[in-house]
Design a protein around this motif. Structure first.
Motif, PDB file in Angstrom:
ATOM      1  N   GLY A 167       0.800  -1.215   0.000  1.00  4.63           N
ATOM      2  CA  GLY A 167       0.000   0.000   0.000  1.00  4.63           C
ATOM      3  C   GLY A 167       0.834   1.267   0.000  1.00  4.63           C
TER       4      GLY A 167
ATOM      5  N   ASN B 247      -3.474   6.564   5.304  1.00  2.00           N
ATOM      6  CA  ASN B 247      -3.533   5.683   4.148  1.00  2.00           C
ATOM      7  C   ASN B 247      -3.884   6.536   2.933  1.00  2.00           C
TER       8      ASN B 247
ATOM      9  N   LYS C 256      -7.876   0.591  -0.558  1.00  2.00           N
ATOM     10  CA  LYS C 256      -7.043  -0.527  -0.102  1.00  2.00           C
ATOM     11  C   LYS C 256      -6.376  -0.204   1.234  1.00  2.00           C
TER      12      LYS C 256
ATOM     13  N   VAL D 233      -3.243  -0.225   3.994  1.00  2.44           N
ATOM     14  CA  VAL D 233      -1.800  -0.082   3.946  1.00  2.44           C
ATOM     15  C   VAL D 233      -1.220  -0.799   5.165  1.00  2.44           C
TER      16      VAL D 233
END
Length: 236
Positions: free
Chosen positions: A72, A106, A111, A113
């Motif tokens: 990430g 993040n 998504k 991290v």
């Protein structure tokens, strides 16, 4: 030679919903008198942050803070004027020194991290706060050590301490030796992924081992393994 094994199952754990964190050493509400530090290594947190979430602006002082994304992207902003993104393959260091304020979020809206947050006690107090970030390629780590943090290697990010961080992506059949830079140092080997053996001990994913009173050691991988080696002065 002295050694201590740190199984991953015995790490501290805190889950706040937006943050799922495992602590190798005492941190926050987790306290273990036998896991306060390893030499100058004070914190190693294995953090997973949900999409778009993160740590709001907060202060630090007199600590060397290293971030290593494992998957990430991490957005970073601090009072030195830095405002950027740390990607997988990057290594970031922030010398808090006389005082710094920063935030980490993040960078992705979809998504998670996962990153390692590592704190090292500094060599000199109250230095001017600083920030540095560098990218390291996968081939630089293949079956060898890649120095990513060092006080005297210009290819690595600089640290205000006699500490060295090395990464390796080790394959089976390629034994890898590590020679300490100073006889008064110890090494903390953290297995990011895979399975390895060293000093008569088998390590699996997220296990760690601390070694001191040793000049060198050899690691053998049973499967492809990602390894972080942190060499630090020991507190006598």
């Amino acid at each position: 030679m002295e050694q201590i094994f740190f199984p991953h199952s015995e790490r501290g754990h805190a889950n706040f919903g937006w943050l799922d964190s495992y602590h190798s050493f005492s941190f926050g509400n987790y306290y273990d008198p036998n896991k306060v530090h390893f030499g100058m290594l004070r914190v190693l947190n294995d953090d997973v942050v949900e999409a778009s979430m993160g740590f709001g602006t907060h202060p630090h002082e007199n600590m060397e803070i290293i971030s290593i994304p494992l998957s990430g992207e991490l957005a970073h902003k601090d009072s030195t004027g830095t405002n950027g993104v740390i990607l997988t393959g990057d290594v970031q260091i922030m010398s808090a020194g006389s005082g710094i304020r920063h935030s980490e979020f993040n960078h992705s809206s979809s998504k998670k991290v996962n990153f390692l947050q590592i704190w090292i006690l500094p060599k000199k107090l109250n230095i001017e706060p600083r920030y540095e970030q560098k990218t390291f390629k996968e081939y630089d780590k293949k079956n060898k050590w890649c120095t990513v943090v060092s006080p005297n290697d210009s290819q690595a990010v600089w640290i205000n301490q006699d500490a060295t961080f090395s990464l390796s992506s080790l394959e089976p059949g390629s034994p890898l030796k590590y020679t300490l830079t100073n006889s008064n140092h110890g090494v903390y080997i953290f297995l990011i992924s895979g399975k390895i053996t060293l000093s008569g001990q088998t390590l699996e994913r997220r296990d760690a081992i601390g070694l001191w009173d040793i000049k060198e050691f050899e690691i053998n991988a049973e499967v492809k393994s990602e390894i972080l080696c942190i060499e630090v002065p020991m507190i006598r």
